[in-house]
Write an enzyme that holds these catalytic residues in place. Structure first.
Site, PDB file in Angstrom:
ATOM      1  N   PRO A 137      12.330  31.054  32.640  1.00  0.00           N
ATOM      2  CA  PRO A 137      12.408  30.837  31.018  1.00  0.00           C
ATOM      3  C   PRO A 137      13.486  31.738  30.244  1.00  0.00           C
ATOM      4  CG  PRO A 137      10.262  31.974  31.262  1.00  0.00           C
ATOM      5  CD  PRO A 137      11.801  31.850  32.434  1.00  0.00           C
ATOM      6  N   ASP A 138      14.421  31.100  29.078  1.00  0.00           N
ATOM      7  CA  ASP A 138      14.861  32.220  28.172  1.00  0.00           C
ATOM      8  C   ASP A 138      13.730  32.504  27.200  1.00  0.00           C
ATOM      9  OD1 ASP A 138      14.448  29.630  26.807  1.00  0.00           O
ATOM     10  OD2 ASP A 138      16.885  29.062  25.825  1.00  0.00           O
ATOM     11  N   PHE A 139      14.149  33.343  25.515  1.00  0.00           N
ATOM     12  CA  PHE A 139      13.605  33.215  24.862  1.00  0.00           C
ATOM     13  C   PHE A 139      13.188  32.774  23.374  1.00  0.00           C
ATOM     14  CE2 PHE A 139      14.062  36.977  27.570  1.00  0.00           C
ATOM     15  CZ  PHE A 139      13.160  38.149  27.714  1.00  0.00           C
ATOM     16  N   ARG A 140      14.012  31.948  23.145  1.00  0.00           N
ATOM     17  CA  ARG A 140      13.852  31.147  22.152  1.00  0.00           C
ATOM     18  C   ARG A 140      13.718  30.067  22.280  1.00  0.00           C
ATOM     19  NH1 ARG A 140      17.226  35.916  21.588  1.00  0.00           N
ATOM     20  NH2 ARG A 140      16.749  36.592  19.692  1.00  0.00           N
ATOM     21  N   ASN A 194      21.213  40.209  30.810  1.00  0.00           N
ATOM     22  CA  ASN A 194      20.036  39.648  31.204  1.00  0.00           C
ATOM     23  C   ASN A 194      19.680  40.571  31.955  1.00  0.00           C
ATOM     24  OD1 ASN A 194      20.357  36.156  30.058  1.00  0.00           O
ATOM     25  ND2 ASN A 194      21.478  35.734  32.339  1.00  0.00           N
ATOM     26  N   HIS A 212      21.582  44.905  28.289  1.00  0.00           N
ATOM     27  CA  HIS A 212      19.812  44.861  27.991  1.00  0.00           C
ATOM     28  C   HIS A 212      19.438  45.525  29.125  1.00  0.00           C
ATOM     29  CE1 HIS A 212      20.513  41.942  23.812  1.00  0.00           C
ATOM     30  NE2 HIS A 212      21.243  43.231  24.463  1.00  0.00           N
ATOM     31  N   ASP A 253      17.149  39.753  35.111  1.00  0.00           N
ATOM     32  CA  ASP A 253      16.593  39.758  35.974  1.00  0.00           C
ATOM     33  C   ASP A 253      17.425  40.265  37.098  1.00  0.00           C
ATOM     34  OD1 ASP A 253      19.359  37.837  35.699  1.00  0.00           O
ATOM     35  OD2 ASP A 253      18.321  36.327  34.989  1.00  0.00           O
TER      36      ASP A 253
END
Length: 357
Positions: free
Chosen positions: A72-75, A146, A165, A148
């Site tokens: 899933p993305d964040f927003r 990302n 990040h 991941d």
């Protein structure tokens, strides 16, 4: 995925300098640029690459390139990570990535980490398109928000990547006096055994090297940025809302003639109408009469990359790469599963033998 909106004195200073630089160049009419694209479309960008004038492509990518892998993305409303954290009983969604909250309550983060842990997902067609850019000698660097590690799984190496990040790839003890380093396998064993990871040396918490709120970005982000962006001759932005600083500000660091292609589900990074008058932050301009280098291709990242590959004559090669690499990942997963089954069977058959004795 976008774990944080990091802050830092250096980043703030850079942003202020960008503002002043853009203010002066716009006010004095400096820095006007040549138009290098024949048309502001995906076709126009493909023709530019095929012309041989483009050899230093920088990719800027975010959570949108991994959503088709099941991450899933964040927003995104309803489906985004922040909209689905109720079960962790957080004071507010972002607390799960806040360093002070983590040190007091590490359990929610590690429960989430188990759900999203690297190794459970396959890279997407978009990831392999970036690998194809590398293989063909076009990729200068990929800057990713990302955590991941799918860029690495797809075949990019440490030098190809700036993990702005941070990453799950390595972890460190949070104690300043210790800082013992741990690898991906060590952290995975801890997370999947339901243990809160603690340092073997000092028993402090161990945290994956992802950037939480309240932490600085990796030093390499700042040093590489200053070398890479002035040399960039095509900026390819995919799957990011361009809302997180200082990452989003990178779009303003390429030269004024450098084309910028956005492949995303919606337009992003456009200049604020007020600050747009002075070109603050090098905001994207897709639609005004003055647009001359920015192209928005509105689609999923995978569909956009497939269309782009087709225009470049790489479609069959890209599809074959995805097929081969996914088959390798499936084969390795089957081997691991078979090994685990054999191990369990061997343990089960050992007990009766002992009874016979």
């Amino acid at each position: 995925r976008e774990p944080s909106e990091p802050s830092g004195d250096e980043a703030a200073g850079d942003t202020e300098m960008d503002f002043l630089r853009n203010l002066f160049s716009s006010s004095l009419g400096l820095g006007s640029a040549d138009k290098v694209l024949d048309e502001l479309t995906l076709e126009g960008v493909a023709e530019y690459i095929k012309s041989g004038k483009c050899e230093n492509i920088i990719c800027m990518v975010g959570a949108g390139i991994s959503t088709s892998a099941g991450i899933p993305d964040f927003r995104s409303p309803g489906t985004g990570l922040y909209a689905n954290l109720q079960k962790y009983k957080l004071p507010y969604p972002e607390a799960i990535f806040q360093i002070d909250y983590f040190k007091k309550h590490p359990e929610p983060f590690f429960a989430l980490a188990k759900e999203l842990y690297p190794g459970q997902f396959k890279p997407t067609l978009c990831h392999y398109f970036i690998k194809l850019l590398k293989d063909k000698g076009y990729l200068r660097r990929c800057y990713t928000q990302n955590i991941d590690t799918l860029e690495r799984v797809a075949g990019l190496e440490g030098d190809d990547l700036i993990e702005a990040h941070g990453t799950f790839y390595t972890s460190h003890c949070v104690s300043f006096s210790c800082r013992q380093k741990y690898n991906l396998d060590w952290m995975r064993d801890k997370i999947f055994s339901e243990d809160i990871p603690r340092c073997d040396k000092c028993k402090s918490l161990v945290k994956p090297d992802i950037v939480f709120f309240g932490e600085s970005l990796p030093v390499r982000f700042f040093t590489s940025m200053k070398m890479d962006f002035p040399r960039c001759d095509l900026l390819l932005i995919m799957g990011t809302s361009l809302q997180v600083q200082p990452f989003a500000g990178l779009v303003g660091r390429v030269s004024k003639s450098c084309p910028r292609l956005l492949i995303n589900m919606e337009k992003a990074g456009q200049a604020d109408p007020l600050f747009g008058l002075v070109g603050f932050g090098g905001g994207m301009d897709f639609d005004t009469d003055k647009a001359y280098r920015d192209v928005a291709h509105i689609s999923t990242c995978d569909d956009g990359c497939l269309a782009f590959a087709e225009l470049l004559g790489w479609k069959a090669e890209l599809e074959e790469l995805v097929k081969q690499e996914h088959a390798k990942i499936d084969s390795l997963a089957e081997q691991e599963k078979a090994g685990e089954s054999e191990g369990a069977a061997a343990e089960g058959s050992a007990a009766p033998e002992q009874e016979k004795e």
